[in-house]
Design a protein around this motif. Sequence first.
Motif, mmCIF file in Angstrom:
data_model
loop_
_atom_site.group_PDB
_atom_site.id
_atom_site.type_symbol
_atom_site.label_atom_id
_atom_site.label_comp_id
_atom_site.label_asym_id
_atom_site.label_seq_id
_atom_site.Cartn_x
_atom_site.Cartn_y
_atom_site.Cartn_z
ATOM 1 N N TYR A 120 53.586 3.360 138.509
ATOM 2 C CA TYR A 120 53.719 4.114 137.375
ATOM 3 C C TYR A 120 52.965 5.419 137.523
ATOM 4 O O TYR A 120 52.278 5.239 138.381
ATOM 5 C CB TYR A 120 53.246 3.151 136.348
ATOM 6 N N ARG A 121 54.143 6.310 136.709
ATOM 7 C CA ARG A 121 53.318 7.454 136.495
ATOM 8 C C ARG A 121 52.881 7.722 135.385
ATOM 9 O O ARG A 121 53.321 6.987 134.138
ATOM 10 C CB ARG A 121 53.994 8.766 136.995
ATOM 11 N N VAL A 122 51.589 8.354 134.279
ATOM 12 C CA VAL A 122 51.062 8.797 133.161
ATOM 13 C C VAL A 122 51.081 9.580 132.453
ATOM 14 O O VAL A 122 51.097 11.172 133.414
ATOM 15 C CB VAL A 122 49.824 8.077 133.549
ATOM 16 N N ILE A 123 51.955 10.378 131.804
ATOM 17 C CA ILE A 123 51.713 11.007 130.876
ATOM 18 C C ILE A 123 50.587 10.702 129.517
ATOM 19 O O ILE A 123 50.594 9.931 128.807
ATOM 20 C CB ILE A 123 53.377 11.037 129.931
ATOM 21 N N LEU A 124 49.247 11.903 129.820
ATOM 22 C CA LEU A 124 48.810 11.521 128.663
ATOM 23 C C LEU A 124 48.582 12.743 127.222
ATOM 24 O O LEU A 124 49.052 13.785 127.803
ATOM 25 C CB LEU A 124 47.262 11.780 129.553
ATOM 26 N N CYS A 125 48.606 11.889 125.996
ATOM 27 C CA CYS A 125 48.640 12.718 124.857
ATOM 28 C C CYS A 125 47.583 12.213 124.792
ATOM 29 O O CYS A 125 46.853 11.437 124.304
ATOM 30 C CB CYS A 125 50.074 12.656 124.843
ATOM 31 N N GLN A 126 47.130 13.918 123.303
ATOM 32 C CA GLN A 126 45.844 13.719 122.610
ATOM 33 C C GLN A 126 47.002 14.097 121.096
ATOM 34 O O GLN A 126 46.752 15.417 120.860
ATOM 35 C CB GLN A 126 44.824 15.148 123.037
ATOM 36 N N THR A 127 45.836 13.222 120.351
ATOM 37 C CA THR A 127 46.474 13.399 118.873
ATOM 38 C C THR A 127 45.373 14.055 118.149
ATOM 39 O O THR A 127 45.989 14.372 116.677
ATOM 40 C CB THR A 127 46.513 12.541 118.579
ATOM 41 N N TYR A 128 44.255 14.457 118.768
ATOM 42 C CA TYR A 128 43.152 14.626 117.402
ATOM 43 C C TYR A 128 43.088 14.198 116.758
ATOM 44 O O TYR A 128 42.698 15.219 115.090
ATOM 45 C CB TYR A 128 43.137 16.544 117.639
ATOM 46 N N ASP A 129 43.097 13.133 116.352
ATOM 47 C CA ASP A 129 43.187 11.942 115.119
ATOM 48 C C ASP A 129 44.336 12.579 113.882
ATOM 49 O O ASP A 129 43.295 12.390 113.030
ATOM 50 C CB ASP A 129 41.708 11.923 115.086
ATOM 51 N N SER A 130 45.345 12.443 114.493
ATOM 52 C CA SER A 130 46.367 13.155 113.936
ATOM 53 C C SER A 130 47.294 12.402 113.725
ATOM 54 O O SER A 130 47.824 12.145 114.273
ATOM 55 C CB SER A 130 46.923 14.647 113.538
ATOM 56 N N GLN A 131 47.157 11.645 112.292
ATOM 57 C CA GLN A 131 48.953 10.382 112.364
ATOM 58 C C GLN A 131 49.431 11.769 112.581
ATOM 59 O O GLN A 131 50.630 10.840 113.195
ATOM 60 C CB GLN A 131 48.671 10.052 111.475
ATOM 61 N N LEU A 133 50.578 14.058 114.058
ATOM 62 C CA LEU A 133 50.688 14.593 115.732
ATOM 63 C C LEU A 133 51.268 13.189 116.163
ATOM 64 O O LEU A 133 52.079 13.528 116.911
ATOM 65 C CB LEU A 133 49.242 15.071 115.738
ATOM 66 N N GLU A 134 50.665 12.332 115.994
ATOM 67 C CA GLU A 134 50.546 10.611 117.092
ATOM 68 C C GLU A 134 52.168 10.550 116.800
ATOM 69 O O GLU A 134 52.510 10.146 118.112
ATOM 70 C CB GLU A 134 49.913 9.993 116.241
ATOM 71 N N THR A 135 53.028 10.670 115.269
ATOM 72 C CA THR A 135 54.191 10.324 115.224
ATOM 73 C C THR A 135 54.776 11.576 116.405
ATOM 74 O O THR A 135 55.922 10.860 117.050
ATOM 75 C CB THR A 135 54.371 10.020 114.103
ATOM 76 N N GLN A 136 54.530 12.710 116.032
ATOM 77 C CA GLN A 136 55.418 13.915 117.251
ATOM 78 C C GLN A 136 55.595 13.662 118.425
ATOM 79 O O GLN A 136 56.522 13.180 118.976
ATOM 80 C CB GLN A 136 54.988 15.225 116.464
ATOM 81 N N ILE A 137 54.690 13.151 118.629
ATOM 82 C CA ILE A 137 54.680 12.297 119.892
ATOM 83 C C ILE A 137 54.735 11.605 120.617
ATOM 84 O O ILE A 137 55.766 11.399 121.408
ATOM 85 C CB ILE A 137 52.416 12.760 120.721
ATOM 86 N N LEU A 138 54.762 10.662 119.252
ATOM 87 C CA LEU A 138 56.034 9.207 119.801
ATOM 88 C C LEU A 138 56.900 9.227 120.206
ATOM 89 O O LEU A 138 57.564 8.572 121.117
ATOM 90 C CB LEU A 138 55.785 7.760 118.652
ATOM 91 N N LYS A 139 57.766 10.550 119.391
ATOM 92 C CA LYS A 139 59.454 11.098 119.169
ATOM 93 C C LYS A 139 59.206 11.890 120.525
ATOM 94 O O LYS A 139 60.798 10.883 121.139
ATOM 95 C CB LYS A 139 60.020 11.294 118.292
#
Length: 377
Positions: A120-131, A133-139
């Motif tokens: 598997y390859r990995v995509i690493l994303c940071q949310t900076y503790d913003s829910q 941004l977390e939701t946006q990244i999930l989508k």
Amino acid sequence: MRVPFYMQIRQYIMDHIQQGKWKPNDKIPSENELAEKFQVSRITVKKALDALVEEGIIYRIQGRGSFVAKKEDSEHIIYPNNVSQQNSSKLIACIIPRLNSQFITIMMSEIEKLLAQHGYRVILCQTYDSQQLETQILKEVLRLGVDGLIIYPAEGETYNEEILKLTIEKFPLVLIDRYFRGIGANSVCTDNVLGAYEATKHLLELGHTKIGIVSSIPEGTTSIEDRIKGFEKALTEYNIPIDHRLYLLDLHLTLEEHDHINKDKIKNFLSNHRDITALFLVNNGLTVIEAALEMGYTIPQDLSMIMFDDYEFSHLHKVPPTCIRQQETLLAQEAVKLMISTIENPLQKRQQIFVPPKLIVRSSTDVCQTSTNQHVD
């Protein structure tokens, strides 16, 4: 935690479609019928149906009602039996608050290495503790067609609708470090209750009875809430009264621009509680030590300190700290093992795995010198 009614309605419709009770182009119950069945308003029903239309699971015909979409129109829907190694993109998204500590860096590096061994390859994303941004990244990563998600939830986050939706749909997902109370998602966490208990017990066995606790805001962050629980458990077992006046629980996240604010709060707290002989540092450990040293405290003679989490080159610090060390490598191994297992069998029972931390004794804790701290600036 109660699942929102519109999510219950959405899952009810999904279950009927997945079980073949409602086939493509079948008409589903009307808004009025669903509102009556679930004893909710039509607005709540409409919210559930709107979400299903947006995902391509159902479609509407003006004046006629809502219908099950054809299979080719809804191939992006996450059905449990859709996950297969044959069609796998071999891509995992790791979503974390920020890459700013030894703990996260070691854990993410190990996760990436172990997933690579499974192809598997990995995509690493940071949310900076913003829910948000977390939701946006999930989508966004779901649109990329990832096979699974490893999520380190944002601090202070008690609930994420997108994560609940993915959990209900049996999408391969593992939470790390924290979990959501009331959401039965896979999770791999340090046993924070045990770690805090061992830290406080260490101070109590050194003769300290006036022990303060310092932390960022605990509400919504299960790891911090559990550490406070472990702290209080140890005090209770040693028959030490729980004194909330010795609690400082409103430090900011560990960001450089907040250091001076945190130090002012810490110095004011210590000035107002001269009887404290020891501190349990839930997080922000270095900032607390620096603030105490700036006030003229000698550590550990005037004030013993134990912190949760270690940091790079800590043994070279002016006062090498006694700490509770999380087993980052073991956490990563358990998370990857659970991730692969869930991809291979999305219908398996969800698991909560707790990894015990380790107590490392260094120079910041010692036997209590006096029952009252007489230190003066």
